[in-house]
Enzyme design. Sequence first.
Site, short mmCIF file in Angstrom:
data_model
loop_
_atom_site.label_atom_id
_atom_site.label_comp_id
_atom_site.label_asym_id
_atom_site.label_seq_id
_atom_site.Cartn_x
_atom_site.Cartn_y
_atom_site.Cartn_z
CB SER A 137 -4.59 -6.18 7.07
OG SER A 137 -4.17 -4.99 7.71
CG ASP A 176 -4.32 2.00 12.56
OD1 ASP A 176 -4.19 2.19 13.78
OD2 ASP A 176 -4.16 0.89 12.03
CG ASP A 213 -2.02 -1.07 1.06
OD1 ASP A 213 -2.38 -1.40 -0.08
OD2 ASP A 213 -2.48 -1.58 2.10
N1 ARG Z 1 -7.94 -2.94 15.46
C1 ARG Z 1 -6.68 -2.58 16.01
C2 ARG Z 1 -6.66 -1.12 16.33
O1 ARG Z 1 -7.49 -0.40 15.89
C3 ARG Z 1 -5.54 -3.00 15.13
C4 ARG Z 1 -5.40 -2.29 13.82
C5 ARG Z 1 -4.43 -3.00 12.98
N2 ARG Z 1 -3.97 -2.20 11.91
C6 ARG Z 1 -3.57 -2.74 10.74
N3 ARG Z 1 -3.13 -1.92 9.85
N4 ARG Z 1 -3.61 -4.01 10.50
O2 ARG Z 1 -5.82 -0.69 17.06
#
Ligand code: ARG
Length: 413
Positions: free
Chosen positions: A174, A123, A14
Amino acid sequence: MAPTIVLAFSGGLDTSVATRWLQEARGYDVFCLMVDLGRLPDVELARERATQAGAIGIDVVDARADFLRYFVFPALAAGAVYEGTYPLATALGRPLIAKLLVDKARELGATAVAHGCTGKGNDQVRFDISIRALGPELEIVGTARENKLNRDEAIAYAERHGIAVRQTLASPYSTDENLWGRSVEAGVLEDPWLEPPEDVYAWTQPLARTPAEPAYVEIGFVAGVPVALDGERLAAVELVERLNALAGAHGIGRIDHVENRLVGIKSREIYEAPAAVALIEAHRVLESLTLTKQQARFKERVAQEYADLIYNGLWFTAHHQDLAAYVQSTQRHVTGEVRVRLHHGTAVAVGRRADRSLYSHALATYSEGDQFDQDAARGFIKLWGLPVEVQARAQLQLDPGSGDPLQLGRPGE
Ligand code: ARG
């Protein structure tokens, strides 16, 4: 001259695509910033990718020590665990990466920063808000959110532009990793009924392959911060790395959770956090020895608030500052050791000691040397129970529904 943008770069598909896309579609010169929070993937490969994708430069910053000192350990002291299960590894990393993006943008005179988060996760929220708090003059581009390429389109885009990403596409998930834990989502995990296949895990052994014998580790804390393993003083990074390896070998730290995202959806997440799980347990147990009942009760409520604010992207706020001041104050006597048994997927505290312990053997013992005044108990209970007796006389018998005391907890049955 094209304006410069600083991209939070991971070296994966990405952000490699994003590097190119920001030039082509948005006209930026792209500087790639790779932040090492532990467990960084292949740095050489990432440099190559950034160059292939046309970046004007790439920096790799080792932020591991700062990550633990300023983000992870305060969260540990607070007891911050989202929805009682997720130690917040990914969530804790974002505000630090945002801070480093802003620093780099200022250093380069860039006008914008970018990240590759999708438009449906947490995120993006953490990045955007932290960047706005620290560098409100900077424009923010969420590349995946804006270019809307799905996985196949992103692969095709990379191939069209001579970016070699095939090697990294083996995993159907992911993932995000740092010293505090590993987060895994998507693929077959999207069916919450399905048991996670073994290939989801990378840091922890399956129970069937954990040692038959338990291992014991003694974790030393000073003012709520872990500083030693088995009596040996260690730098934070070394301590957490060792504990990840040790606890991971015993299958500790696998977490399977359907969690409530800030953006309103539930998602099924797998986490691996061996060191975090062991340290959170040890810290909690040391607090049970060194905090009063009222402190412990109130702190539990603060812990939930603290976890929510980390999860929800509110790290750089006054509310956090205030809670952090409270938490730090509670830690002044949280100094001592906890012995933890690691065995077949569990980290259990089996011993604890502290110089400033509130545990008094003379008061607790049922044997010789008991100093607890049992005669005083009668008077105490008389007053403690007084309102109960008064209410029972005045109200309980009068209420027809509560005629049978058995039914008090199951009214109307
Ligand atoms: N759900 C978790 C959070 O919001 C993990 C996110 C994982 N991010 C990723 N890019 N795979 O903190």
